[in-house]
Design an enzyme around this catalytic site. Sequence first.
Site, PDB file in Angstrom:
ATOM      1  N   GLY A  49       0.835  -1.199   0.000  1.00  0.00           N
ATOM      2  CA  GLY A  49       0.000   0.000   0.000  1.00  0.00           C
ATOM      3  C   GLY A  49       0.866   1.244   0.000  1.00  0.00           C
ATOM      4  O   GLY A  49       2.000   1.222   0.477  1.00  0.00           O
ATOM      5  N   GLN A  54       3.235   9.971   0.886  1.00  0.00           N
ATOM      6  CA  GLN A  54       4.538   9.295   0.933  1.00  0.00           C
ATOM      7  C   GLN A  54       5.398   9.629  -0.278  1.00  0.00           C
ATOM      8  O   GLN A  54       6.608   9.428  -0.235  1.00  0.00           O
ATOM      9  CB  GLN A  54       4.355   7.773   1.040  1.00  0.00           C
ATOM     10  CG  GLN A  54       3.814   7.325   2.393  1.00  0.00           C
ATOM     11  CD  GLN A  54       3.644   5.825   2.444  1.00  0.00           C
ATOM     12  OE1 GLN A  54       2.660   5.297   1.955  1.00  0.00           O
ATOM     13  NE2 GLN A  54       4.619   5.119   3.011  1.00  0.00           N
ATOM     14  N   CYS A 103       6.457  -0.271   7.011  1.00  0.00           N
ATOM     15  CA  CYS A 103       6.050   0.911   6.241  1.00  0.00           C
ATOM     16  C   CYS A 103       7.189   1.308   5.320  1.00  0.00           C
ATOM     17  O   CYS A 103       8.355   1.320   5.739  1.00  0.00           O
ATOM     18  CB  CYS A 103       5.737   2.048   7.217  1.00  0.00           C
ATOM     19  SG  CYS A 103       5.228   3.565   6.404  1.00  0.00           S
ATOM     20  N   LEU A 104       6.854   1.653   4.073  1.00  0.00           N
ATOM     21  CA  LEU A 104       7.889   2.047   3.113  1.00  0.00           C
ATOM     22  C   LEU A 104       8.611   3.317   3.558  1.00  0.00           C
ATOM     23  O   LEU A 104       9.727   3.569   3.135  1.00  0.00           O
ATOM     24  CB  LEU A 104       7.261   2.254   1.730  1.00  0.00           C
ATOM     25  CG  LEU A 104       6.643   0.989   1.107  1.00  0.00           C
ATOM     26  CD1 LEU A 104       5.917   1.343  -0.179  1.00  0.00           C
ATOM     27  CD2 LEU A 104       7.702  -0.076   0.864  1.00  0.00           C
ATOM     28  N   HIS A 145      -3.738   1.599   8.416  1.00  0.00           N
ATOM     29  CA  HIS A 145      -2.347   2.070   8.309  1.00  0.00           C
ATOM     30  C   HIS A 145      -2.223   3.104   7.183  1.00  0.00           C
ATOM     31  O   HIS A 145      -1.669   4.190   7.378  1.00  0.00           O
ATOM     32  CB  HIS A 145      -1.435   0.858   8.056  1.00  0.00           C
ATOM     33  CG  HIS A 145      -0.015   1.214   7.762  1.00  0.00           C
ATOM     34  ND1 HIS A 145       1.032   0.802   8.550  1.00  0.00           N
ATOM     35  CD2 HIS A 145       0.563   1.949   6.752  1.00  0.00           C
ATOM     36  CE1 HIS A 145       2.163   1.285   8.050  1.00  0.00           C
ATOM     37  NE2 HIS A 145       1.912   1.963   6.958  1.00  0.00           N
ATOM     38  N   GLU A 146      -2.756   2.755   6.011  1.00  0.00           N
ATOM     39  CA  GLU A 146      -2.608   3.662   4.854  1.00  0.00           C
ATOM     40  C   GLU A 146      -3.389   4.954   5.061  1.00  0.00           C
ATOM     41  O   GLU A 146      -2.889   6.041   4.742  1.00  0.00           O
ATOM     42  CB  GLU A 146      -3.064   2.981   3.562  1.00  0.00           C
ATOM     43  CG  GLU A 146      -2.206   1.797   3.127  1.00  0.00           C
ATOM     44  CD  GLU A 146      -0.728   2.110   3.029  1.00  0.00           C
ATOM     45  OE1 GLU A 146      -0.366   3.277   2.760  1.00  0.00           O
ATOM     46  OE2 GLU A 146       0.078   1.197   3.250  1.00  0.00           O
ATOM     47  N   HIS A 149      -1.827   7.692   7.130  1.00  0.00           N
ATOM     48  CA  HIS A 149      -0.847   8.563   6.452  1.00  0.00           C
ATOM     49  C   HIS A 149      -1.494   9.880   6.015  1.00  0.00           C
ATOM     50  O   HIS A 149      -0.823  10.911   5.939  1.00  0.00           O
ATOM     51  CB  HIS A 149      -0.292   7.878   5.200  1.00  0.00           C
ATOM     52  CG  HIS A 149       0.830   6.906   5.468  1.00  0.00           C
ATOM     53  ND1 HIS A 149       2.042   7.303   5.970  1.00  0.00           N
ATOM     54  CD2 HIS A 149       0.918   5.561   5.283  1.00  0.00           C
ATOM     55  CE1 HIS A 149       2.840   6.233   6.085  1.00  0.00           C
ATOM     56  NE2 HIS A 149       2.172   5.169   5.678  1.00  0.00           N
TER      57      HIS A 149
HETATM   58 ZN    ZN Z   1       3.059   3.269   5.746  1.00  0.00          ZN
END
Ligand code: ZN
Length: 176
Positions: A49, A54, A103-104, A145-146, A149
């Site tokens: 995701g 991000q 997380c990226l 989670h997404e 952000h």
């Molecule tokens: Zn993340």
Amino acid sequence: MAEQKILKLGNPNLRKEALEYPPDWIGSDSFEKLLLDMRETLRASGGIGLAAPQINILYRVVVIDIVNPNTRYGTIELSPFEVYINPKIYILEKETEGFWEGCLSVPGMMGYVERPKKIRIDYLNRKGEPKSKVAQGFLSTVFQHEFDHLDGILYVDRISDPKLFSFEDEYKEFHV
Ligand code: ZN
């Protein structure tokens, strides 16, 4: 279309509240470019995701792409590429369930987070149509989670026990 640089923990733009995506921009050239950039960036990173902030686009757009059930999170439910614009979350079951998250924007780390177990999400899809979806289990965690952000929240903020924050290698060695 191009892979974009992913902002990392410490970048203040990850901590900002993202703006509503104007629905009349859906379908425009800049919208299609954003989706391609997000898809390419997500695929190149091997993540499941990605939220627009991000890649430094401070609008409420998320893509989720789970096409391979075998991930670093174990075997999970598939959810092929879909776009979630201006999503809202309604908690259907307050009872929480915990998962290890990564997380990226926090590469190489994993942390254990508890979140409401069952949710409904309302959002606009990539055609601008209003949609609704119920999610539970790990997928419920992925959405939460997404969507966090979009409010400048990272999963590290939600780790209740700091001992359950780990490098990915140590997670695999000691916590699986
Ligand atoms: Zn993340």
